[in-house]
Design an enzyme around this catalytic site. Structure first.
Site, PDB file in Angstrom:
ATOM      1  N   SER A  61       0.812  -1.221   0.000  1.00 18.81           N
ATOM      2  CA  SER A  61       0.000   0.000   0.000  1.00 18.81           C
ATOM      3  C   SER A  61       0.844   1.269   0.000  1.00 18.81           C
ATOM      4  O   SER A  61       2.001   1.273   0.418  1.00 18.81           O
ATOM      5  CB  SER A  61      -0.914   0.021   1.230  1.00 18.81           C
ATOM      6  OG  SER A  61      -1.654  -1.163   1.316  1.00 18.81           O
TER       7      SER A  61
HETATM    8  N1  SAH Z   1      -0.207  -5.241   4.081  1.00 13.45           N
HETATM    9  C1  SAH Z   1       0.501  -5.581   2.853  1.00 13.45           C
HETATM   10  C2  SAH Z   1      -0.298  -5.222   1.618  1.00 13.45           C
HETATM   11  C3  SAH Z   1      -0.973  -6.416   1.169  1.00 13.45           C
HETATM   12  S1  SAH Z   1      -1.911  -6.404  -0.324  1.00 13.45           S
HETATM   13  C4  SAH Z   1       1.867  -4.945   2.798  1.00 13.45           C
HETATM   14  O1  SAH Z   1       2.178  -4.111   3.648  1.00 13.45           O
HETATM   15  O2  SAH Z   1       2.649  -5.327   1.925  1.00 13.45           O
HETATM   16  C5  SAH Z   1      -3.212  -7.471   0.222  1.00 13.45           C
HETATM   17  C6  SAH Z   1      -2.809  -8.876   0.560  1.00 13.45           C
HETATM   18  O3  SAH Z   1      -3.978  -9.541   1.036  1.00 13.45           O
HETATM   19  C7  SAH Z   1      -2.308  -9.703  -0.615  1.00 13.45           C
HETATM   20  O4  SAH Z   1      -1.052 -10.221  -0.317  1.00 13.45           O
HETATM   21  C8  SAH Z   1      -3.357 -10.801  -0.747  1.00 13.45           C
HETATM   22  O5  SAH Z   1      -2.824 -12.050  -1.150  1.00 13.45           O
HETATM   23  C9  SAH Z   1      -3.888 -10.884   0.663  1.00 13.45           C
HETATM   24  N2  SAH Z   1      -5.201 -11.492   0.824  1.00 13.45           N
HETATM   25  C10 SAH Z   1      -6.299 -11.409   0.031  1.00 13.45           C
HETATM   26  N3  SAH Z   1      -7.310 -12.124   0.553  1.00 13.45           N
HETATM   27  C11 SAH Z   1      -6.850 -12.687   1.711  1.00 13.45           C
HETATM   28  C12 SAH Z   1      -7.414 -13.541   2.710  1.00 13.45           C
HETATM   29  N4  SAH Z   1      -8.667 -13.996   2.636  1.00 13.45           N
HETATM   30  N5  SAH Z   1      -6.635 -13.905   3.749  1.00 13.45           N
HETATM   31  C13 SAH Z   1      -5.355 -13.478   3.860  1.00 13.45           C
HETATM   32  N6  SAH Z   1      -4.762 -12.681   2.948  1.00 13.45           N
HETATM   33  C14 SAH Z   1      -5.500 -12.291   1.883  1.00 13.45           C
END
Ligand code: SAH
Length: 219
Positions: free
Chosen positions: A67
């Protein structure tokens, strides 16, 4: 990394802190301190590292994104942490937000559904010394019951609705911050507060754009 490249990143980081966070109203000193301390470049592939302090999201592996720094700070500030909380993060991705969270809370449990991301985030957080973070592979829409209740829960992917199971795992007085929207790529950031009497109070914070939350109580 060459000395000049490191100095360049440090000056870009200071610009990010003053122009992207402070100037836009981020006030929580612990959040600002954590955003200064955590090296965002260490959570990116080498070819992306020079963009680490740009004012936007960046691609990570598996088609996911890390993000925008302002959004990370905004969401963590919205959790109103005192430093004593057990926090659940859904969507580990690179592990960057989990690292920032760990400097603002007592313990962070983070869940990622994509195995290679969970594995590399786990290794990276360990190598960088973020010992208060525990990474779990699984469907975060179901939370992580074992360590519940949480004083704060943050979801970093967009949901069609607030997953009931996450509300269930929120402690009394706890805050849940989550992007919610009718389509998988456009959402409103929502804060849900669990009141002392067990009821929930919901507020809309701002429009956001996240990758979809995929799972049992997601898309
Ligand atoms: N907080 C992260 C940004 C992540 S983007 C950072 O700082 O880098 C969102 C993430 O959510 C992705 O990696 C995606 O695979 C994950 N995601 C999507 N659905 C999910 C679920 N049901 N459970 C766990 N992770 C999930």
């Amino acid at each position: 990394m060459a000395i000049h490249a490191r100095a360049e990143l440090e000056s870009r980081k200071e610009r990010m802190l003053s122009e992207d966070l402070l100037a836009r109203g981020i006030r929580d000193a612990a959040v600002i301190g954590a955003m200064r301390e955590v090296p965002r470049e260490a959570f990116l592939s080498p070819d992306m590292a020079r963009f680490a302090y740009d004012d936007g999201p960046l691609p990570i592996e598996e088609g996911q994104t890390i993000s925008q720094p302002y959004i990370v700070a905004y969401m963590i500030e919205a959790l109103e942490l005192q430093g004593t909380e057990r926090v659940l993060e859904v969507g580990t991705g690179s592990g960057y937000a989990a690292a920032v969270l760990s400097l603002c809370a007592a313990e962070v449990f983070t869940v990622e559904r994509i195995a290679p991301l969970a594995q590399s985030a786990r290794e990276r957080l360990e190598r960088l010394g973020y010992r208060k973070v525990t990474v779990h592979l699984g469907d975060g829409t179901m939370g992580w019951k074992e360590h519940a209740p949480y004083q704060a829960i943050v979801v970093t992917a967009g949901a069609p609705e607030v997953p009931a199971e996450l509300m269930e795992q929120l402690a009394s007085g706890g805050r849940l911050v989550i992007p919610v929207g009718p389509t998988p790529h456009l959402q409103e950031l929502v804060r849900v507060r669990r009141q002392a009497d067990g009821s929930f109070k919901r507020e809309n914070l701002c429009p956001v754009r996240f990758v979809p939350l995929i799972g049992e109580q997601g898309w």
